[in-house]
Write a protein that holds these residues in place. Sequence first.
Motif, PDB file in Angstrom:
ATOM      1  N   ASP A 192       0.729  -1.182   0.036  1.00 32.41           N
ATOM      2  CA  ASP A 192      -0.078   0.120   0.118  1.00 32.41           C
ATOM      3  C   ASP A 192       0.886   1.270  -0.105  1.00 32.41           C
ATOM      4  N   ASP A 193       0.479   2.379   0.016  1.00 25.86           N
ATOM      5  CA  ASP A 193       1.100   3.483   0.035  1.00 25.86           C
ATOM      6  C   ASP A 193       2.258   3.712   0.900  1.00 25.86           C
ATOM      7  N   TYR A 194       2.304   2.977   2.200  1.00 29.68           N
ATOM      8  CA  TYR A 194       3.181   3.087   3.219  1.00 29.68           C
ATOM      9  C   TYR A 194       3.774   1.567   3.830  1.00 29.68           C
ATOM     10  N   THR A 195       3.546   0.868   2.866  1.00 29.51           N
ATOM     11  CA  THR A 195       4.155  -0.432   3.064  1.00 29.51           C
ATOM     12  C   THR A 195       4.868  -1.004   1.705  1.00 29.51           C
ATOM     13  N   PHE A 196       5.746  -1.410   1.845  1.00 34.17           N
ATOM     14  CA  PHE A 196       6.664  -2.246   0.595  1.00 34.17           C
ATOM     15  C   PHE A 196       7.530  -3.276   0.854  1.00 34.17           C
ATOM     16  N   THR A 197       7.931  -4.193  -0.014  1.00 33.04           N
ATOM     17  CA  THR A 197       8.788  -5.284   0.163  1.00 33.04           C
ATOM     18  C   THR A 197       9.664  -5.117  -0.992  1.00 33.04           C
ATOM     19  N   VAL A 198      10.960  -5.500  -0.437  1.00 32.04           N
ATOM     20  CA  VAL A 198      12.168  -5.520  -1.276  1.00 32.04           C
ATOM     21  C   VAL A 198      12.565  -6.800  -1.505  1.00 32.04           C
ATOM     22  N   THR A 199      12.597  -7.404  -2.577  1.00 36.89           N
ATOM     23  CA  THR A 199      13.500  -8.857  -2.891  1.00 36.89           C
ATOM     24  C   THR A 199      14.843  -8.520  -3.427  1.00 36.89           C
ATOM     25  N   PHE A 200      15.818  -9.085  -2.573  1.00 34.03           N
ATOM     26  CA  PHE A 200      17.068  -9.040  -3.189  1.00 34.03           C
ATOM     27  C   PHE A 200      17.551 -10.111  -4.039  1.00 34.03           C
ATOM     28  N   HIS A 201      18.429  -9.823  -5.176  1.00 35.81           N
ATOM     29  CA  HIS A 201      18.676 -10.801  -5.985  1.00 35.81           C
ATOM     30  C   HIS A 201      20.319 -10.817  -6.201  1.00 35.81           C
ATOM     31  N   GLY A 202      20.344 -12.223  -6.481  1.00 36.27           N
ATOM     32  CA  GLY A 202      21.962 -12.735  -7.003  1.00 36.27           C
ATOM     33  C   GLY A 202      22.411 -12.325  -8.235  1.00 36.27           C
ATOM     34  N   LYS A 203      23.445 -12.442  -8.541  1.00 36.93           N
ATOM     35  CA  LYS A 203      24.194 -12.234  -9.821  1.00 36.93           C
ATOM     36  C   LYS A 203      23.371 -13.138 -10.896  1.00 36.93           C
ATOM     37  N   ASP A 204      22.726 -14.071 -10.622  1.00 33.68           N
ATOM     38  CA  ASP A 204      22.105 -14.760 -11.538  1.00 33.68           C
ATOM     39  C   ASP A 204      20.696 -14.389 -11.635  1.00 33.68           C
ATOM     40  N   GLY A 205      20.245 -13.323 -11.103  1.00 33.66           N
ATOM     41  CA  GLY A 205      18.900 -12.651 -11.262  1.00 33.66           C
ATOM     42  C   GLY A 205      17.821 -13.598 -10.353  1.00 33.66           C
ATOM     43  N   ASN A 206      18.407 -14.389  -9.453  1.00 37.20           N
ATOM     44  CA  ASN A 206      17.261 -15.184  -8.480  1.00 37.20           C
ATOM     45  C   ASN A 206      17.395 -14.576  -6.998  1.00 37.20           C
ATOM     46  N   PRO A 207      16.310 -14.424  -6.326  1.00 38.72           N
ATOM     47  CA  PRO A 207      16.290 -13.930  -5.031  1.00 38.72           C
ATOM     48  C   PRO A 207      17.275 -14.612  -4.227  1.00 38.72           C
ATOM     49  N   THR A 208      17.948 -13.887  -3.440  1.00 43.77           N
ATOM     50  CA  THR A 208      19.270 -14.326  -2.477  1.00 43.77           C
ATOM     51  C   THR A 208      19.174 -13.779  -1.056  1.00 43.77           C
ATOM     52  N   THR A 209      19.720 -14.570  -0.230  1.00 42.26           N
ATOM     53  CA  THR A 209      19.745 -14.034   1.197  1.00 42.26           C
ATOM     54  C   THR A 209      20.672 -12.751   1.174  1.00 42.26           C
ATOM     55  N   THR A 210      20.065 -11.932   1.958  1.00 41.51           N
ATOM     56  CA  THR A 210      20.924 -10.732   2.173  1.00 41.51           C
ATOM     57  C   THR A 210      20.986 -10.300   3.491  1.00 41.51           C
ATOM     58  N   PHE A 211      22.062 -10.815   3.900  1.00 42.27           N
ATOM     59  CA  PHE A 211      22.126 -10.156   5.426  1.00 42.27           C
ATOM     60  C   PHE A 211      22.555  -8.599   5.833  1.00 42.27           C
ATOM     61  N   ASP A 212      22.934  -8.131   4.598  1.00 40.56           N
ATOM     62  CA  ASP A 212      23.383  -6.819   4.763  1.00 40.56           C
ATOM     63  C   ASP A 212      22.242  -5.806   4.364  1.00 40.56           C
ATOM     64  N   ALA A 213      20.939  -6.302   4.223  1.00 46.96           N
ATOM     65  CA  ALA A 213      19.873  -5.494   3.727  1.00 46.96           C
ATOM     66  C   ALA A 213      19.699  -3.980   4.382  1.00 46.96           C
ATOM     67  N   GLU A 214      19.875  -4.286   5.762  1.00 48.15           N
ATOM     68  CA  GLU A 214      19.926  -2.843   6.607  1.00 48.15           C
ATOM     69  C   GLU A 214      20.873  -1.934   6.179  1.00 48.15           C
ATOM     70  N   PHE A 215      21.935  -2.192   5.895  1.00 46.70           N
ATOM     71  CA  PHE A 215      22.990  -1.493   5.569  1.00 46.70           C
ATOM     72  C   PHE A 215      22.601  -0.657   4.174  1.00 46.70           C
ATOM     73  N   VAL A 216      22.184  -1.722   3.208  1.00 48.57           N
ATOM     74  CA  VAL A 216      21.755  -1.012   1.951  1.00 48.57           C
ATOM     75  C   VAL A 216      20.585  -0.052   2.144  1.00 48.57           C
ATOM     76  N   MET A 217      19.548  -0.348   2.992  1.00 46.29           N
ATOM     77  CA  MET A 217      18.552   0.845   3.053  1.00 46.29           C
ATOM     78  C   MET A 217      18.611   1.709   4.228  1.00 46.29           C
ATOM     79  N   SER A 218      19.972   1.953   4.591  1.00 41.82           N
ATOM     80  CA  SER A 218      20.177   2.987   5.828  1.00 41.82           C
ATOM     81  C   SER A 218      21.245   4.226   5.352  1.00 41.82           C
TER      82      SER A 218
END
Length: 713
Positions: free
Chosen positions: A254-280
């Motif tokens: 909705d206008d105030y909620t969203f989900t980011v899916t992080f991807h690996g080099k092959d274009g598939n979703p991948t575990t991202t332990f450093d997501a908070e770094f990326v979004m900060s």
Amino acid sequence: MGLQFYPTLVDKEAIEERMAHHWLTKPKMLIYGSLSLLLLLAVACGAAEESPADTGSTTETAAEQAAQEQMQQPAGPPPAAQRQPSTGMAGGEGGSTQGTEPMAEQSAPAPTAAPAMSDAPAVAAKNVTRLEFAITSANNETNRPWKGSRQAYVQYDPTLDYAIGIHPTTSEWVPELASKWEANDDLSEWTFWLREGIQFHNDWGELTADDFLHTAQILTRPDTRLGTWRYFVGGRNDDGSPLAGPDKYFTKIDDYTFTVTFHGKDGNPTTTFDAEFVMSNASSEMGPWSKKFWNSVGGSEEVYFCGETAPASCTATLEAREALLDEEGMQGTGSYQYMGREPALAFIMEKTPGTHWTHNVDLPDGVLPDDPDFQEIRLYWTPEDASRYAALLAGEAHLADLPLDLQKDAAENGMRLFRSQFTSNNFFVFFGGMYLSDDPKDVAAYDPSVPWAETPWAGQEPVQDRNSPQFQNNGWKVRRAMNKAINREELLDVLYKGIGELMYVGYYHPSHYGWDDTWPDRYETEYKYNPDEARQLLAEAGYDESNPVKVTVQSYVSPGEAELPQAMEAIATYWQNVGIEVDIEDLSASQVRERYRGREMQNRVWPNIIIYFPLEYGNLTGFTSTFGSSSHYQDNWVNRVASDWRNATDFDERDRIAREWGNWAFDNYMTMPLFWFPHTVVGDPAVVESWIYPGSTVPRNGHMHAVKAAYKG
């Protein structure tokens, strides 16, 4: 003799004239300074000499004593929340990160005031409207964020806010634009809940999820020079199109909620332990700015990039929007807003009118609402150390980014040191030409004549037995020799006495998971200064006076890294002492970046002063091109383990892999690790009373809203 500091002068022209003859502007004179003198005496006498700190007069003035107290005021430890990443946080929890294992030995430090200037006369506070901050450079002078490096965000940071903030005194992740966030089980999807009612500058509307998508689309343009794009799109097809487009990496709930899916080099979703770094604001690149502003010219078409075959209407729309950005700057939500530029000289911001949104929400304990004291901030570029220092003493600058020796002299002249809350900087040197994998780009770039890259297993799986002759090949011997030729203890004492500590593996600090407690002890035999062993290793590798190792040092300056050229001059002297032929090439930071990304660093080394990164980001993005674009070091083992590391969802497994990686880097001399130290800015106490900032953001000079004025009228 010890390092010579500048005399007490108050005339700007006299300062610059005097400094024109100093070793900072004549670097080769460093050979006669304290660093190389100790080396030369050791060579002549065959015995250790006393430290520069133990020589000379023992009589100090009150100003000198006060300056020394300021210089040795330590910062706190790096962020404690590094054993495990957060899996989410909600506002109002006092900043405690769910899922984080606390470290008893690393309690959060309280804000530290600069030591009092004993016997110094009281300073009359000046009423200043515009804060003048002299920095080395902006790296890229542009209002187009995709055209610059992450370091260019030193310009934009005060005008932006982020989904996730950094606590000013604990450096933990805290709610900022997002009131909370959480991750799915494998940490590939991260959902954010935005605060409502936050307004963009200049009446460009309310912040919503659409603005985060807009910012991501800007950063993932095919022509971007930033690194964040890989987290979202993973990789690119041959035509430059993303493997994962916005429909895959961004889901608007909705206008105030969203989900980011992080991807690996092959274009598939991948575990991202450093997501908070990326979004900060540690990373800085995902500070959202107004989509409505971007779309306000050029029609209603949604355009972020036009390829060669795009219709003329696409190009016209894009050019109109880029011209608008050039003219008015990014419209963010920060406590400062864009005011203008002085081409090739400065970036100017003004205080955002009205009450900042942070006054209207619940904030974690210890996080204060943004309430800047200064109406305007002018960041201006002054590459020369001498000129920045002269401007500070002359009252033309109120804050300045200065190297360590000038910090001491400035303190003796009544200036105040504002140190980051944490030991946030790490300093090491990369070996160029380490393109040892079977990736076709590495095969094409690999040059076996590079002395430290000569190895029998280039393009193959590297030997893991460190006692094997194949492991201890000629390239390994040269890398070990270049490490052991550096007198880190002496360099640490001169550059960072009282505030720095040794680094044993690039990017690794004892507070990180994956740390190996054996490294400090092993350092004594594997890395510690031993010029005789360094010469022997070079001889065993086939190098002598008639056939010396030749190295080009790529030196540069960047905001927050003022002492980098001095340190590289000293290291060059150490290498020359063991028979290595050294040439120093002064470049811009962007030139260095383009060379290492293009695999053009054969026979070159280059320094790196960078913040306290999450291990995943520093190593997986900072070394290999398996996930990032750096190409600092490539071999088949590292590339394979990098994939295992990124995909591991179990923390214990990640801890094991990180330690294994660290030991490979340690044993293989992947880099030349040097020091950890806090960031320091020098200020005029008549203008700036205090500045509490963590130092753990890429621009380093974050939290500029917290610069407090000395004048209270």
